[in-house]
Design a protein around this motif. Structure first.
Motif, PDB file in Angstrom:
ATOM      1  N   UNK A   1       0.831  -1.212   0.000  1.00  0.00           N
ATOM      2  CA  UNK A   1       0.000   0.000   0.000  1.00  0.00           C
ATOM      3  C   UNK A   1       0.866   1.262   0.000  1.00  0.00           C
ATOM      4  N   UNK A   2       1.929   1.269   0.786  1.00  0.00           N
ATOM      5  CA  UNK A   2       2.838   2.416   0.826  1.00  0.00           C
ATOM      6  C   UNK A   2       3.479   2.632  -0.542  1.00  0.00           C
ATOM      7  N   UNK A   3       3.886   1.562  -1.190  1.00  0.00           N
ATOM      8  CA  UNK A   3       4.487   1.675  -2.525  1.00  0.00           C
ATOM      9  C   UNK A   3       3.481   2.237  -3.531  1.00  0.00           C
ATOM     10  N   UNK A   4       2.222   1.821  -3.419  1.00  0.00           N
ATOM     11  CA  UNK A   4       1.195   2.332  -4.321  1.00  0.00           C
ATOM     12  C   UNK A   4       0.962   3.823  -4.100  1.00  0.00           C
ATOM     13  N   UNK A   5       0.894   4.222  -2.833  1.00  0.00           N
ATOM     14  CA  UNK A   5       0.693   5.637  -2.502  1.00  0.00           C
ATOM     15  C   UNK A   5       1.867   6.464  -2.999  1.00  0.00           C
ATOM     16  N   UNK A   6       3.082   5.971  -2.780  1.00  0.00           N
ATOM     17  CA  UNK A   6       4.285   6.681  -3.232  1.00  0.00           C
ATOM     18  C   UNK A   6       4.290   6.811  -4.757  1.00  0.00           C
ATOM     19  N   UNK A   7       3.921   5.764  -5.449  1.00  0.00           N
ATOM     20  CA  UNK A   7       3.879   5.788  -6.909  1.00  0.00           C
ATOM     21  C   UNK A   7       2.851   6.799  -7.409  1.00  0.00           C
TER      22      UNK A   7
ATOM     23  N   UNK B   1       1.692   9.419  -5.827  1.00  0.00           N
ATOM     24  CA  UNK B   1       2.163  10.753  -5.467  1.00  0.00           C
ATOM     25  C   UNK B   1       3.216  11.227  -6.472  1.00  0.00           C
ATOM     26  N   UNK B   2       4.192  10.392  -6.759  1.00  0.00           N
ATOM     27  CA  UNK B   2       5.243  10.750  -7.716  1.00  0.00           C
ATOM     28  C   UNK B   2       4.644  10.986  -9.107  1.00  0.00           C
ATOM     29  N   UNK B   3       3.727  10.143  -9.496  1.00  0.00           N
ATOM     30  CA  UNK B   3       3.094  10.265 -10.814  1.00  0.00           C
ATOM     31  C   UNK B   3       2.315  11.574 -10.917  1.00  0.00           C
ATOM     32  N   UNK B   4       1.709  12.016  -9.806  1.00  0.00           N
ATOM     33  CA  UNK B   4       0.930  13.258  -9.834  1.00  0.00           C
ATOM     34  C   UNK B   4       1.820  14.472 -10.108  1.00  0.00           C
TER      35      UNK B   4
ATOM     36  N   UNK C   1       4.470  14.079 -12.182  1.00  0.00           N
ATOM     37  CA  UNK C   1       5.173  13.630 -13.383  1.00  0.00           C
ATOM     38  C   UNK C   1       6.622  13.216 -13.048  1.00  0.00           C
ATOM     39  N   UNK C   2       6.787  12.648 -11.862  1.00  0.00           N
ATOM     40  CA  UNK C   2       8.086  12.145 -11.375  1.00  0.00           C
ATOM     41  C   UNK C   2       9.161  13.231 -11.319  1.00  0.00           C
ATOM     42  N   UNK C   3       8.747  14.494 -11.222  1.00  0.00           N
ATOM     43  CA  UNK C   3       9.660  15.629 -11.161  1.00  0.00           C
ATOM     44  C   UNK C   3      10.089  15.827  -9.705  1.00  0.00           C
ATOM     45  N   UNK C   4      11.350  15.515  -9.404  1.00  0.00           N
ATOM     46  CA  UNK C   4      11.826  15.585  -8.024  1.00  0.00           C
ATOM     47  C   UNK C   4      11.799  16.996  -7.464  1.00  0.00           C
ATOM     48  N   UNK C   5      12.070  17.989  -8.292  1.00  0.00           N
ATOM     49  CA  UNK C   5      12.002  19.372  -7.816  1.00  0.00           C
ATOM     50  C   UNK C   5      10.585  19.734  -7.387  1.00  0.00           C
ATOM     51  N   UNK C   6       9.607  19.322  -8.167  1.00  0.00           N
ATOM     52  CA  UNK C   6       8.203  19.604  -7.840  1.00  0.00           C
ATOM     53  C   UNK C   6       7.774  18.838  -6.587  1.00  0.00           C
ATOM     54  N   UNK C   7       8.216  17.603  -6.459  1.00  0.00           N
ATOM     55  CA  UNK C   7       7.892  16.796  -5.279  1.00  0.00           C
ATOM     56  C   UNK C   7       8.498  17.446  -4.037  1.00  0.00           C
TER      57      UNK C   7
END
Length: 63
Positions: free
Chosen positions: A8-14, A16-19, A21-27
């Protein structure tokens, strides 16, 4: 055997990152915003020297 909580944690993390667009600066910016909005006091502790020396390769090479 898979742990349901870990899955479940992996799904939530995925999601979140997808929302972002996997942009680390935006995250990172979003996490900082959430941190400020939380109202929690942010405390920065200085590193403990003994632990740093004990586990650092630099200290082994310099001795």
């Amino acid at each position: 055997m898979q742990d349901e909580i870990v899955v479940e944690i992996h799904q939530i993390r995925e999601e979140y990152a997808k929302s972002f667009n996997y942009n680390l600066d935006a995250i990172f910016a979003d996490l900082q915003k959430q941190q400020v909005e939380s109202g929690w006091e942010i405390v920065k502790l200085s590193p403990k020297r003994n632990l740093t020396k004990r586990w650092s390769r630099r200290s082994k090479n310099s001795q």
